[in-house]
Design an enzyme around this catalytic site. Sequence first.
Site, short mmCIF file in Angstrom:
data_model
loop_
_atom_site.label_atom_id
_atom_site.label_comp_id
_atom_site.label_asym_id
_atom_site.label_seq_id
_atom_site.Cartn_x
_atom_site.Cartn_y
_atom_site.Cartn_z
N ASP A 66 0.89 -1.19 0.06
CA ASP A 66 0.04 -0.17 -0.01
C ASP A 66 0.75 1.29 0.07
O ASP A 66 1.90 1.19 0.30
CB ASP A 66 -0.79 -0.15 1.12
CG ASP A 66 -0.49 -0.41 2.27
OD1 ASP A 66 0.88 -0.46 2.50
OD2 ASP A 66 -0.96 -0.58 3.46
N ASN A 135 -7.79 -2.33 13.80
CA ASN A 135 -9.03 -2.68 13.64
C ASN A 135 -9.24 -3.93 12.73
O ASN A 135 -10.16 -4.23 12.22
CB ASN A 135 -9.93 -1.52 13.00
CG ASN A 135 -9.18 -1.06 11.86
OD1 ASN A 135 -8.32 -1.81 11.31
ND2 ASN A 135 -9.75 -0.18 10.82
N HIS A 137 -7.20 -4.47 9.89
CA HIS A 137 -6.93 -3.94 8.31
C HIS A 137 -5.59 -4.83 8.01
O HIS A 137 -4.87 -5.01 8.93
CB HIS A 137 -6.91 -2.67 7.87
CG HIS A 137 -5.84 -1.91 8.60
ND1 HIS A 137 -5.83 -0.73 9.38
CD2 HIS A 137 -4.46 -1.86 8.35
CE1 HIS A 137 -4.90 -0.08 9.52
NE2 HIS A 137 -4.06 -1.11 9.28
N GLU A 142 -9.69 -1.89 5.06
CA GLU A 142 -10.40 -1.61 6.22
C GLU A 142 -11.47 -2.50 6.49
O GLU A 142 -11.88 -3.32 5.38
CB GLU A 142 -10.99 -0.15 5.95
CG GLU A 142 -9.78 1.00 6.30
CD GLU A 142 -9.13 1.13 7.56
OE1 GLU A 142 -8.93 0.36 8.40
OE2 GLU A 142 -8.88 2.20 7.72
C1 GLP Z 1 -0.25 0.19 8.53
C2 GLP Z 1 -0.19 -0.42 7.32
C3 GLP Z 1 -0.56 -2.00 7.41
C4 GLP Z 1 0.39 -2.43 8.74
C5 GLP Z 1 -0.29 -1.67 9.80
C6 GLP Z 1 0.50 -2.08 11.16
O1 GLP Z 1 -1.72 0.72 8.68
N1 GLP Z 1 -0.78 -0.18 5.98
O2 GLP Z 1 0.06 -2.70 6.34
O3 GLP Z 1 0.18 -3.92 8.80
O4 GLP Z 1 0.21 -0.23 9.64
O5 GLP Z 1 1.63 -1.43 11.59
P1 GLP Z 1 2.55 -1.46 12.80
O6 GLP Z 1 3.14 -2.86 12.46
O7 GLP Z 1 3.30 -0.35 12.98
O8 GLP Z 1 1.62 -1.74 14.10
#
Ligand code: GLP
Length: 255
Positions: A66, A135, A137, A142
Amino acid sequence: MYLIFDSVEQVSRFTAQRIFNKIVEKPTSVLGLATGGTMEPVYQELIALLKANNSNLSQLITFNLDEYVGLPPSHEQSYNYYMHHHLFDHIAIDDAQVHLPNGVAADLNTESKNYSQAILEAGGLDLQLLGVGGNGHIGFNEPNTAFNAPTHVVELSVQTRIDNARFFTQLDEVPTHAITMGMHDILQAKEILFVATGAHKAEIVQAIYANEPTERIPASAIKNHPNAIIVLDSAAASLLPETAQQHARVNAQML
Ligand code: GLP
């Protein structure tokens, strides 16, 4: 399959080793990569492994999950910048081998369509690395995204923007939209490595464990995947039933 390790370090070492093994087994692998704090120690371990083995990455292809809409690659909070900073700048890989959605494309819908198509043309993802949002995702899919969605533009939920605000100076700097690989693209990967660490992930991990796959919890979709490993540290696994924890606990000495 669930695997629970004592520490973030062990989780990261295991995950990096799996990715490394995949590259050795198939040098033409198409890897699906993820961003986020969880992946930083994974990439550190992976860089160390690739360097120690003087790995040839010339045939490797990567696709990231993403990108924020509106952030150019030069922006420090763009995922393009993150990937270069945490991985690509430290390994022998060319820009032509790596792909991220372009969050500043003039036509984001065409960009999305082309991204799903490019994954297909590369032969599909051999291994997809996944983290998870609070949440549920995955990528930026989402809650209530259809499991058959292709790459698309998404409006980020308030919770996601609040979760990710720690990387920005203030909440209103967090982009409102992102472009994300779709659930369909992700679920088509031949193998999935799902990683969650820390007590703040315990509730969502428990929800994934306790629910049948449901679009309400995007990450629950991986339970239907024939080749997915859910890699947790003990803090992220702490709300799973005791028997499940015992069953999944890995003696890191045995790795
Ligand atoms: C972002 C990314 C996700 C990732 C998430 C969790 O929202 N789009 O792909 O899994 O962060 O991040 P973290 O590893 O910092 O908790």
